[in-house]
Design an enzyme around this catalytic site. Structure first.
Site, mmCIF file in Angstrom:
data_model
loop_
_atom_site.group_PDB
_atom_site.id
_atom_site.type_symbol
_atom_site.label_atom_id
_atom_site.label_comp_id
_atom_site.label_asym_id
_atom_site.label_seq_id
_atom_site.Cartn_x
_atom_site.Cartn_y
_atom_site.Cartn_z
ATOM 1 N N ARG A 157 -6.985 2.374 12.071
ATOM 2 C CA ARG A 157 -6.735 0.934 12.152
ATOM 3 C C ARG A 157 -7.941 0.159 12.665
ATOM 4 N NH1 ARG A 157 -1.360 -0.556 11.751
ATOM 5 N NH2 ARG A 157 0.149 1.153 11.750
ATOM 6 N N ARG A 205 11.080 -9.742 2.378
ATOM 7 C CA ARG A 205 11.542 -8.435 2.835
ATOM 8 C C ARG A 205 12.583 -8.603 3.938
ATOM 9 N NH1 ARG A 205 7.207 -4.419 5.339
ATOM 10 N NH2 ARG A 205 6.416 -4.502 3.210
ATOM 11 N N LYS A 219 0.809 -1.209 0.000
ATOM 12 C CA LYS A 219 0.000 0.000 0.000
ATOM 13 C C LYS A 219 0.849 1.269 0.000
ATOM 14 C CE LYS A 219 -0.880 -0.294 5.015
ATOM 15 N NZ LYS A 219 -0.157 0.860 5.507
ATOM 16 N N ARG A 222 1.209 -11.059 13.280
ATOM 17 C CA ARG A 222 0.989 -9.692 12.787
ATOM 18 C C ARG A 222 -0.112 -9.674 11.740
ATOM 19 N NH1 ARG A 222 6.541 -7.685 10.581
ATOM 20 N NH2 ARG A 222 5.314 -5.834 10.053
ATOM 21 N N ARG A 230 17.548 -9.861 7.671
ATOM 22 C CA ARG A 230 16.936 -10.420 8.880
ATOM 23 C C ARG A 230 16.501 -11.852 8.575
ATOM 24 N NH1 ARG A 230 12.395 -8.142 9.449
ATOM 25 N NH2 ARG A 230 12.359 -6.642 7.759
#
Length: 838
Positions: free
Chosen positions: A88, A128, A13, A145, A134
């Site tokens: 949210r 990502r 987004k 999440r 990472r």
């Protein structure tokens, strides 16, 4: 354009938001960026956010909301924005609505939800993490999440979906493909009229007003409920209750020849009897008209005296061979004789056609010839603002050179110093009328019999004679006065409109008299001998209901608060506006200075063709918003549709105003041209849908806002904007007294915005100080960059007819650099044309 972007982490987004912002040239507001800016600037909220993040804690909603609130105060967002990362949840969405309203920003237009399934999101987040070094990202943490986002977002999607704002699309595939799909959907909306004004202030009537109201909320609901359950039966009940019939009608509505609707067929009625005779036993000695002349002389007419003079004129007309169905053109000053003439024609079944006394001889000739009038009633002259306005001379010119062959006689009322008379044709009112008998038997006519013709401008330049029938029209004028003006015994009503216009017909010549109340008439102008004339008259005559045009309000507002403050306006209990939308700034001045903060204001929408008010507040039953005409009256069914006739359901989105069911006071046809009637008013969406020619929108409360004539809509770079909103924004500037906005051709944008502005104070000083540039920036700040005028011309006055109506077609011609073909004879100040040309 105000867009909220919703999407889980990894949905892309952020990228989509950047591209949308670039495409629509509006800022992108990311919650993350805003938080970082607040931390960097070390604002109080930023310091709190930093402390939470340093401690590994989530930033509290309170802090996020405060930072978003501060960000929304940026004037650059007035023209639109992309909001990413907020809200949210539903609670935050409701708070966002409140924040936008507090900043006087329009609500969110669209919510774009990028829907990516959990597996795809998981893959993107793992990729990502790897790209960012990472590699030990915990897969369970990522899934949690995603699950938290989906859990919190589901109610939010329902919230926006219920408002018809949600647009969900798959967040997969090539970014450019997704972006193009989004833009195509949004661009499709550009065919709608865009509203960029948002007014949230509400003014409720006082408890005392509500308690005493003729129509309170409960009664209004009952009226609406009856009309919704039985539309035709509702109007039949009103006609039986509020009108006096010699013979009751057989059918309330005959729609077999739609759109040529027939109301109350079979019923026999006389408009003059309803306005005068039925009051004589109970109100014969009550004042019907208090007339103040230009030089402040006062003449009062009781109902008995008015009835006597109407009967005498009716008998005089019969003595001249005028009878049922004959057309009589009235070219008279604004005074009781105009009302007497209209009532006398109605009494004998003749059809009157009043022509505003400011029209030229050529305009008068066109109307006489189209109506086929046998008689013209005029005056030698009219005093107006200390000047002599020649009327008989214009009639003589119109009838010269073989024109108007149908005219047999001219009846001349001597108002001033006399005039030349044509010996074989002209008769003096004062010689013929006073000797007539004082009883005149009314001619009882079918409800559908034409009461009057009133000519209004046509798009081809040829005036069209709007024809109104007797029964339906009179009912509309009668009941709308009761509902909207909250009529009570002892009221003194003053409508400032000239009888040459529809407002002067419905709410001077017929509505007040049908309801048996006292009214004030005035033949002068509000600024003669000084700018206190209206306020002095209100105080002197104890006016309780005052109904005037926004143009007059803005002109008097320009003179300051001190003039009305010198007069006792405490008799006022209700104010009204008519003729055009009123900008909130003028509304608030009217409410505060003239109404003393206690008088409700009824902002009324209707037209020559509708005959009576259609959308207006019922003041004892609802709160009122500055600039909104609120809701349709009982028995009036309206909708707002797009160019394909599909109802516009999105809040704040403009469209075409239509009336979806017939109503009694509607025009019955265009005189002599049934085909033009059907094509002009019902040719777009079928025989049952009347197209008003105005743009409108509904707000979140269901209140209606008029955006101006469809032909006054600006098409700027594909965005359709109502001129009224730009004018309102300009008028809100402290140095602006009045403004008019038109479009002019532009090679790139299609149309450019040209504003004509009347300033407070010295025009030369305003030009020297760079006010034009300041006003361009002011509008952009108020409404957004899309509404910024390309040029502002500062002028001493706007082109208006002598009735106070702005001549917008003339302004459009000036803006386009065209040779003027319009009739400018009705201009109050013809010398203003050179300034307007710039």
């Amino acid at each position: 354009m105000r867009i909220v972007l919703l999407g889980a982490p990894g949905s892309g987004k952020g990228t989509q938001g950047e591209k949308l912002a670039a495409h629509y040239d509006i800022p992108k507001l990311s919650t993350g960026d805003v938080l970082r800016d607040a931390v960097r600037q070390q604002s109080p909220l930023g310091l709190e956010a930093k402390a939470a993040m340093d401690a590994g804690l989530l930033v509290e909603d309170r802090i996020v909301i405060g930072i978003v609130r501060d960000a929304l105060s940026d004037p650059r967002l007035a023209g639109g924005f992309i909001l990413d990362g907020f809200p949210r949840n539903v609670a935050q969405a409701q708070i966002l609505d409140e924040l936008l309203a507090a900043q006087r920003l329009p609500p969110i237009d669209k919510v774009l939800h990028l829907d990516v399934d959990a597996a795809e999101l998981h893959r993107r987040l793992i990729d990502r993490g790897l790209a960012e070094g990472r590699s030990d990202d915990d897969h369970d943490t990522i899934m949690r999440r995603i699950q938290v986002y989906q859990r919190d977002t589901a109610p939010l999607l329902d919230y926006y979906g219920a408002q018809s704002k949600l647009f969900t699309m798959p967040g997969v595939g090539h970014v450019l493909t997704i972006f193009n799909q989004l833009c195509a959907e949004l661009d499709a909306r550009k065919h709608d009229i865009q509203s960029v004004m948002h007014e949230t202030r509400r003014f409720a009537p006082s408890e005392a007003f509500v308690v005493a109201a003729a129509v309170d909320a409960e009664r209004l609901q009952a009226l609406h409920r009856h009309a919704a359950e039985d539309h035709v039966g509702f109007w039949a009940a009103q006609a039986r209750t509020h009108l006096t019939w010699q013979r009751m009608f057989d059918h309330a509505l005959d729609d077999s020849r739609a759109p040529h609707y027939q109301w109350f067929s079979g019923g026999l009625i006389n408009a003059s009897y309803n306005c005068l005779d039925r009051h004589l036993d109970t109100r014969g000695e009550q004042v019907a008209i208090t007339f103040e002349t230009d030089d402040a002389q006062v003449i009062r007419y009781t109902y008995a005296e008015l009835h006597r003079q109407v009967c005498q004129l009716g008998n005089a007309l019969r003595s001249l061979g005028i009878g049922k169905g004959d057309r009589v053109v009235l070219y008279l000053p604004m005074g009781p004789q105009a009302v007497i003439a209209m009532q006398a024609c109605a009494r004998i079944g003749a059809v009157h056609s009043a022509v505003f006394g400011g029209f030229s001889a050529d305009s008068l000739k066109d109307r006489i010839e189209d109506a086929g009038a046998r008689l013209v009633i005029t005056a030698d002259a009219a005093p107006r603002g200390g000047k002599r306005v020649d009327l008989k001379g214009a009639v003589d010119k119109a009838l010269s050179n073989g024109g108007c062959a149908s005219v047999e006689r001219v009846l001349v009322y001597q108002r001033m110093d006399g005039c030349p008379m044509h010996p074989q044709r002209d008769l003096r009112w004062q010689d013929l009328v006073p000797s007539q008998p004082t009883h005149c038997e009314p001619e009882w006519v079918d409800a559908g019999h034409p009461l009057f013709l009133l000519y209004t401008s046509g798009s081809t330049g040829k005036p069209k004679g709007v024809q109104h029938s007797t029964g339906g029209y009179l009912l509309g004028a009668t009941v709308t006065m009761q509902w909207v003006f909250d009529l009570k015994p002892g009221d003194v009503f003053w409508c400032t409109a000239d009888v040459g216009w529809i407002t002067g017909h419905s709410y001077v010549a017929y509505g007040p008299l049908a309801n048996g109340i006292e009214q004030v008439m005035f033949e002068g102008v509000p600024t003669y001998p000084d700018g206190e004339r209206f306020w002095r008259m209100i105080a002197a005559h104890k006016v309780s209901i005052f109904y005037t045009a926004p143009t007059a309000i803005r002109a008097l507002m320009r003179l300051g608060d001190e003039l009305p403050a010198r007069h006792d306006l405490s008799s006022l209990r209700l104010l009204g506006t008519v003729g055009e939308p009123i900008n909130p700034e003028a509304w608030l001045w009217y409410h505060r200075v003239i109404g003393g903060g206690r008088c409700p204001i009824v902002d009324t929408w209707w037209q020559t063709e509708t005959g009576a008010m259609m959308i207006a507040p019922v003041p004892g039953a609802m709160p009122i918003k500055p600039g909104s005409c609120t809701r349709p009256l009982p028995g009036i069914c309206i909708d707002i549709v797009d160019e394909d006739g599909v109802p516009v359901t999105q809040i704040g989105r403009g469209g075409l105003l239509v009336v979806t069911k017939p109503w009694p006071s509607m025009l019955s046809t265009i005189w002599g041209n049934d085909a033009r009637y059907a094509e002009t008013y019902f040719g777009r969406f079928g025989n049952s849908v009347y197209v008003a020619g105005d743009g409108a929108q509904r707000d979140e409360d269901g209140d209606v806002w008029i955006l101006g004539r469809i032909d006054d809509v600006l098409n700027v770079s594909g965005h359709r904007l109502g001129t009224m909103e730009v004018e309102s924004a300009l008028a809100a500037h402290p140095r602006v007294a009045e403004a008019a906005v038109v479009g002019r051709p532009h090679d790139i944008k299609g149309e450019a915005i040209l504003a004509f502005v009347v300033v407070r104070g010295e025009r030369e000083h305003a030009i020297a100080s760079g006010l034009q540039r300041e006003l361009c920036g002011w509008v952009a700040e108020q409404l957004g960059a899309i509404a910024r005028p390309d040029e502002v011309r500062l002028v001493d006055g706007l082109p208006k007819t002598r009735s106070g109506k702005i001549m917008r077609r003339l302004l459009r011609s000036i803006g386009a650099g065209q040779h003027l073909t319009q009739d400018t004879s009705t201009l109050e100040n013809p010398a203003i044309l050179d300034q307007l040309r710039g």
